[in-house]
Motif scaffolding. Structure first.
Motif, short mmCIF file in Angstrom:
data_model
loop_
_atom_site.label_atom_id
_atom_site.label_comp_id
_atom_site.label_asym_id
_atom_site.label_seq_id
_atom_site.Cartn_x
_atom_site.Cartn_y
_atom_site.Cartn_z
N LEU A 153 -8.96 54.69 16.39
CA LEU A 153 -7.83 54.72 15.67
C LEU A 153 -7.81 56.07 14.85
N GLU A 185 -6.49 42.29 10.21
CA GLU A 185 -5.36 43.20 10.08
C GLU A 185 -4.25 42.89 9.17
N LEU A 204 6.39 55.18 11.66
CA LEU A 204 5.03 55.02 12.41
C LEU A 204 3.75 55.32 11.37
N LEU A 205 2.62 54.76 11.67
CA LEU A 205 1.21 55.18 11.03
C LEU A 205 0.37 56.29 11.57
N TYR A 212 -1.61 47.86 17.77
CA TYR A 212 -2.98 47.45 17.66
C TYR A 212 -3.41 46.49 18.41
N GLY A 263 -3.13 52.66 8.22
CA GLY A 263 -3.69 51.74 9.44
C GLY A 263 -5.24 51.73 9.96
N SER A 279 -2.43 55.70 12.77
CA SER A 279 -3.37 54.99 13.62
C SER A 279 -2.69 54.77 15.04
N THR A 280 -1.34 54.43 14.78
CA THR A 280 -0.63 54.47 15.96
C THR A 280 -0.32 55.80 16.76
N SER A 326 4.00 48.74 8.63
CA SER A 326 3.10 48.44 9.55
C SER A 326 3.38 47.86 10.72
N HIS A 350 2.53 49.62 13.89
CA HIS A 350 1.07 49.56 13.62
C HIS A 350 0.44 48.30 14.28
#
Length: 491
Positions: free
Chosen positions: A408, A355, A48-49, A322, A400, A51-52, A315, A318
């Motif tokens: 985010l 993105e 995961l990133l 997103y 992200g 931002s998530t 990604s 994400h």
């Protein structure tokens, strides 16, 4: 055939489907989600990133559950890539948008992570039906008005809805109903062969939870720690080397590992898992693609149903979550009567394409193996048009958060506090205060109050609360609670 009516029906219960379904249901709309499989189920894509984790999952209300799940903490990434012979590491904490308590993500077993998101959607009011296969959409003229599916017993059903969302992944058969075509990248035509190991070596602390990405002559390896002992290991082979994974998968996998000294070292004391969920050696064609259109009246594509890009920067989840967030904002705005469908979904598509495009364009430069990491950092700054340094630009892209969206990042606390104010305004609109009720039900008055409250919150929160501007000329901005779009009104 039974016929039911919902505001929104979602095909697919993975991260994109669970995200959009929950965020729409949280606005009080009736949402049905149909999923072909029964969770928990196996899925690839375990890294995961931030931002998530700290953006979308915070909005969904599952950050505490993720923290309690015991997933390995990922503080950045480690690469044996490019001209430098030694591995190099980056930290999410380098970015001012990620520094502090949110400068990490998780490595997750997707069966567990996806089930957390799907169960959360149920708690948020989404009706979830598993073991159901979507068979097609319902159309009336130019508009999609529902879908058809079969239940586990083979019974046929029809659902009518204002919006149909295809979140059924890269194997989607629904996506063609939006029109247009699916364009495959000529640059990224890789094939992955992957499996799982017990007791593989770990990177030194504090980066033992990092993903390790290692380039070698035929392509590159991912090495993802999923627990103290379990590791996901995959070889991504270039198209012109694809014959290396044909025939006996066991022999091909062993040969590829032997070809990469660093991965061989990390697996020297490890044992490959050969039973259960992780016992199979799997092959996936990582063909990057994008649909030429992401929506049509009444229907929206999210996650891999709309596009997919090479996985070297993890990604996938994400982009899935997103896009679910972006789609939910658009649908919430339309269902609330705040925006027309074309305006709202044009914003969704523009942001999702942006993105995807940033990751795609940077990845093209990242596959240049004869340069050092400083060159990669420079390319990240170039493709994101970032005002920060080259290294910060790289980390924000990989984290992200290169879009600059407050929802985010750590500055999402504005959205959290503004959400309380938005709820208070809504309560006023639903009260019985005589002549004041029509005033508070006015969208114009509500927007002015929300914007005024956000200004006060930004003043209270200080420099960390940068005012949001449209990502595109003439575009929209996010509502204070992150759940809808608002027209942009410059100061």
């Amino acid at each position: 055939m039974s016929v039911e009516e919902f505001d929104v029906v979602v095909a697919g219960g993975g991260p994109s489907g669970s995200t959009v379904a929950a965020l729409v249901a949280m606005q009080g709309h009736r949402v049905l989600l149909v999923e072909k499989e029964v969770f928990p189920r196996y899925q690839i894509g375990e890294s995961l990133l931030p931002s998530t984790v700290h953006g979308v999952c915070r909005m969904l209300g599952v950050t505490d559950e993720l923290a309690a799940a015991g997933f390995p903490v990922k503080r950045g990434g480690t690469f044996r890539w490019g001209a430098r012979p030694e591995p190099w590491t980056f930290s999410f904490a380098v970015s001012p948008r990620l520094t502090g308590p949110t400068s990490f993500a998780y490595q997750v077993e997707r069966a567990r992570f996806d089930e957390i998101l799907l169960n959360n959607a149920k708690r948020k009011g989404v009706e979830v039906r598993e073991g159901c296969s979507v068979t097609g959409v319902v159309e009336e003229g130019e508009r999609v008005t529902g879908l058809r599916y079969t239940d586990p017993d083979g019974g046929a059903h029809e659902v009518r809805a204002r919006f149909v969302i295809d979140a059924s992944g890269n194997k989607s058969r629904l996506y063609s109903n939006v029109g247009g075509s699916r364009n495959y990248s000529e640059f990224f035509r890789n094939v992955a062969l992957f499996g799982y190991f017990e007791n593989g070596k770990r990177l030194p602390e504090p980066y033992s939870g990092n993903i390790l990405s290692v380039a070698f002559d035929s392509g590159w390896f991912w090495y993802i720690p999923l627990s103290d002992t379990l590791t996901s290991v995959g070889a991504v082979v270039r198209r012109d080397m694809a014959e290396k994974i044909q025939g006996d998968r066991e022999k091909a996998y062993d040969a590829l590992i032997a070809e990469c000294p660093l991965i061989s070292e990390y697996l020297s004391q490890a044992r490959r898992v050969t039973t259960g969920r992780y016992g199979e050696l799997r092959v996936r064609k990582d063909y990057s693609y994008h649909q030429t259109t992401f929506w049509r009246p009444g229907m929206v594509l999210v996650g891999d149903a709309a596009c997919f890009v090479d996985p070297v920067f993890s990604s996938g989840v994400h982009l899935a979550t997103y896009s679910g967030l972006l789609a939910a904002r658009s649908i919430n705005s339309v269902l609330a009567g705040d925006l027309d469908e074309k305006t709202a979904l044009t914003e969704f598509e523009a942001r999702y394409r942006r993105e995807y495009g940033v990751f795609y364009e940077f990845l093209v430069s990242f596959y240049e193996m004869n340069v050092n990491e400083e060159s990669y950092f420079w390319h990240a700054k170039k493709v994101t048009n970032n005002e920060h340094t080259e290294l910060e630009s790289f980390v924000e892209l990989i984290g992200g958060v290169s879009s600059g969206e407050a929802a985010l990042t750590a500055s999402g606390r504005i959205a959290e506090r503004s959400a309380e104010f938005a709820a208070a305004v809504d309560r006023m609109a639903g009260s019985d205060d005589g002549d004041m009720v029509p005033l508070f039900k006015s969208q114009v008055v509500k927007q002015v109050m929300l914007e005024g409250g956000q200004v006060q919150l930004r003043a209270a929160l200080g420099e960390g609360a940068e005012p949001e501007e449209p990502l595109f000329p003439g575009g929209l901005v996010t509502s204070p609670d992150g759940m809808k779009w608002l027209p942009y009104r410059p100061a």
